[in-house]
Scaffold this motif. Structure first.
Motif, PDB file in Angstrom:
ATOM      1  N   PHE A 189       6.808 -39.244  -8.201  1.00  0.00           N
ATOM      2  CA  PHE A 189       6.166 -40.133  -7.015  1.00  0.00           C
ATOM      3  C   PHE A 189       6.112 -39.182  -5.910  1.00  0.00           C
ATOM      4  CE2 PHE A 189       6.680 -44.116  -9.168  1.00  0.00           C
ATOM      5  CZ  PHE A 189       5.456 -44.562  -8.941  1.00  0.00           C
ATOM      6  N   ARG A 190       7.218 -38.357  -5.661  1.00  0.00           N
ATOM      7  CA  ARG A 190       7.304 -37.434  -4.476  1.00  0.00           C
ATOM      8  C   ARG A 190       6.829 -36.021  -4.746  1.00  0.00           C
ATOM      9  NH1 ARG A 190      12.707 -39.526  -4.748  1.00  0.00           N
ATOM     10  NH2 ARG A 190      13.618 -37.800  -5.943  1.00  0.00           N
ATOM     11  N   SER A 191       6.151 -35.628  -5.845  1.00  0.00           N
ATOM     12  CA  SER A 191       5.349 -34.491  -6.157  1.00  0.00           C
ATOM     13  C   SER A 191       3.976 -34.852  -5.944  1.00  0.00           C
ATOM     14  CB  SER A 191       5.663 -33.943  -7.443  1.00  0.00           C
ATOM     15  OG  SER A 191       5.177 -34.848  -8.460  1.00  0.00           O
ATOM     16  N   ILE A 192       3.424 -35.839  -5.682  1.00  0.00           N
ATOM     17  CA  ILE A 192       1.895 -36.333  -5.457  1.00  0.00           C
ATOM     18  C   ILE A 192       1.343 -35.712  -4.162  1.00  0.00           C
ATOM     19  CG2 ILE A 192       0.210 -38.260  -5.333  1.00  0.00           C
ATOM     20  CD1 ILE A 192       1.847 -39.729  -7.035  1.00  0.00           C
ATOM     21  N   ASP A 193       0.301 -34.875  -4.171  1.00  0.00           N
ATOM     22  CA  ASP A 193      -0.134 -34.287  -2.976  1.00  0.00           C
ATOM     23  C   ASP A 193      -0.744 -35.604  -2.012  1.00  0.00           C
ATOM     24  OD1 ASP A 193      -1.318 -33.123  -0.853  1.00  0.00           O
ATOM     25  OD2 ASP A 193      -2.894 -32.032  -2.406  1.00  0.00           O
ATOM     26  N   ARG A 194      -0.050 -35.843  -0.890  1.00  0.00           N
ATOM     27  CA  ARG A 194      -0.486 -36.773   0.184  1.00  0.00           C
ATOM     28  C   ARG A 194      -2.028 -36.711   0.445  1.00  0.00           C
ATOM     29  NH1 ARG A 194       2.924 -40.437  -1.114  1.00  0.00           N
ATOM     30  NH2 ARG A 194       2.141 -41.624   0.749  1.00  0.00           N
ATOM     31  N   THR A 195      -2.339 -35.579   0.394  1.00  0.00           N
ATOM     32  CA  THR A 195      -3.965 -35.665   0.743  1.00  0.00           C
ATOM     33  C   THR A 195      -4.810 -36.442  -0.208  1.00  0.00           C
ATOM     34  OG1 THR A 195      -4.528 -33.630  -0.381  1.00  0.00           O
ATOM     35  CG2 THR A 195      -3.562 -33.233   1.850  1.00  0.00           C
ATOM     36  N   GLN A 196      -4.341 -36.742  -1.333  1.00  0.00           N
ATOM     37  CA  GLN A 196      -5.235 -37.462  -2.397  1.00  0.00           C
ATOM     38  C   GLN A 196      -5.331 -38.755  -1.765  1.00  0.00           C
ATOM     39  OE1 GLN A 196      -4.406 -37.107  -6.705  1.00  0.00           O
ATOM     40  NE2 GLN A 196      -3.019 -35.489  -6.157  1.00  0.00           N
ATOM     41  N   TYR A 197      -4.381 -39.350  -1.041  1.00  0.00           N
ATOM     42  CA  TYR A 197      -4.540 -40.745  -0.676  1.00  0.00           C
ATOM     43  C   TYR A 197      -5.574 -40.664   0.744  1.00  0.00           C
ATOM     44  CZ  TYR A 197      -0.356 -41.720  -3.483  1.00  0.00           C
ATOM     45  OH  TYR A 197       0.477 -41.906  -4.498  1.00  0.00           O
ATOM     46  N   GLU A 198      -5.735 -39.785   1.386  1.00  0.00           N
ATOM     47  CA  GLU A 198      -6.487 -39.700   2.491  1.00  0.00           C
ATOM     48  C   GLU A 198      -7.783 -39.526   1.852  1.00  0.00           C
ATOM     49  OE1 GLU A 198      -5.206 -36.169   4.936  1.00  0.00           O
ATOM     50  OE2 GLU A 198      -3.090 -36.865   4.921  1.00  0.00           O
ATOM     51  N   ALA A 199      -7.893 -38.892   0.940  1.00  0.00           N
ATOM     52  CA  ALA A 199      -9.274 -38.481   0.283  1.00  0.00           C
ATOM     53  C   ALA A 199      -9.712 -40.126  -0.312  1.00  0.00           C
ATOM     54  CB  ALA A 199      -9.377 -37.353  -0.676  1.00  0.00           C
ATOM     55  N   GLY A 200      -8.737 -40.719  -0.983  1.00  0.00           N
ATOM     56  CA  GLY A 200      -8.884 -41.994  -1.391  1.00  0.00           C
ATOM     57  C   GLY A 200      -9.383 -42.975  -0.427  1.00  0.00           C
ATOM     58  N   ALA A 201      -8.812 -42.994   0.664  1.00  0.00           N
ATOM     59  CA  ALA A 201      -9.240 -43.755   1.557  1.00  0.00           C
ATOM     60  C   ALA A 201     -10.788 -43.745   1.952  1.00  0.00           C
ATOM     61  CB  ALA A 201      -8.309 -43.715   2.877  1.00  0.00           C
ATOM     62  N   ILE A 202     -11.203 -42.361   2.176  1.00  0.00           N
ATOM     63  CA  ILE A 202     -12.434 -42.070   2.680  1.00  0.00           C
ATOM     64  C   ILE A 202     -13.368 -42.438   1.733  1.00  0.00           C
ATOM     65  CG2 ILE A 202     -14.127 -40.179   3.074  1.00  0.00           C
ATOM     66  CD1 ILE A 202     -11.509 -38.663   4.163  1.00  0.00           C
TER      67      ILE A 202
END
Length: 301
Positions: A189-202
């Protein structure tokens, strides 16, 4: 030539990362001596009659024929082991995943504290505490609570009554199952790139459930596969839990697993050939389940 080139390439890699290999060397030596070598030795011993005193005598498939055709206790242990595996395996896996998910959402300090709280039972000897909880007298914690709530009128022998001993063992197995798999999922969970969530929101992801399904789980397949394999191993090798709680053997063999059967013949009767045959059957079952999980989560992972 290819073999020689591969050896040279491996040796260059070892020299290049000598300090790293030096740090893992103590573990690898102990692992090879006390795990790999015994496992490899058990393969041929399973086809022999070996009592640790006389030289092994090759008997072919006789041990396996006896197991499946004559040993009623072993057949009963298969049923108990399957119940253990089918109940504790999926439940503990789901429990590991969602606890790791919830802990990951906490602040760093709380995350460390709760990770330690949930991981400690897998390392510590918690059986004494559970023996107090499941004690068969009126002072047993569970009996006392149930009597105070007027749910029961007399103490229940949780660890000696054949109707309850397997269920009690499963509860304890679930409690101590948050081990290496839980830590792997927490790290995942801690190794996931947080930018993926930002891209997912878009792209249209609107809630945490969609994040879990479309981003988190696909990003954690290696850790999920490792955790699944660890849960399979712990489910099929859960004999120590029963022995520590209910003694050996359990009442009417109601909680007698295949590993308990191997312990009986290996360390009580010293029939190492027969015990090795049992362990080979357990290994084959774990291997098949691991391959199925690998197919589900992706072989490449």
């Amino acid at each position: 030539m290819k073999i020689k080139e591969r050896i040279r390439s491996t040796w260059r890699e070892v020299k290049k990362n000598g300090s790293c290999y030096g740090m893992i060397a103590p573990f690898m030596i102990l692992f090879i001596v006390f795990t790999v070598i015994p496992v490899v030795m058990s393969l041929p011993i399973g086809f022999t009659d070996f009592d640790m005193v006389n030289p092994p005598e090759f008997v072919g498939l006789e041990n396996f024929e006896t197991l499946f055709l004559s040993d009623r206790t072993f057949i009963k242990s298969i049923r108990v082991t399957l119940i253990f595996a089918l109940v504790t395996g999926p439940l503990s896996y789901v429990l590991c995943f969602f606890l790791a998910w919830l802990i990951n959402e906490m602040p760093p300090k709380l995350r460390t504290v709760f990770t330690l709280i949930f991981y400690i039972p897998s390392m510590a000897n918690v059986y004494t505490v559970w023996q107090l909880i499941f004690s068969g007298d009126m002072n047993g914690y569970l009996n006392a609570v149930l009597i105070d709530l007027n749910i029961i009128t007399a103490p229940i022998q949780w660890l000696t009554d054949g109707r309850y001993v397997l269920g009690a063992s499963i509860v304890v197995q679930l409690w101590i199952s948050l081990g290496a798999g839980f830590l792997a999922l927490s790290a995942g969970f801690r190794s996931i790139d947080r930018t993926q969530y930002e891209a997912g929101a878009i792209e249209g992801i609107r809630n945490r459930w969609q994040e879990l399904v479309y981003i988190t789980i696909p990003s954690m397949k290696p850790q999920m596969l490792f955790a699944a394999v660890m849960q399979i191993v712990s489910s099929f090798t859960a004999g120590a839990v029963v022995q520590s709680l209910a003694g050996f053997p359990s009442t009417d063999y109601k909680a007698h697993t295949m590993m308990s059967h191997a312990y009986d013949y290996g360390w009580m009767r010293f029939e190492m050939g027969y015990a090795s045959a049992i362990c080979l059957v357990v290994f084959a079952a774990m291997y098949v389940c691991s391959r199925v999980i690998g197919r589900v989560l992706g072989e490449k992972e």
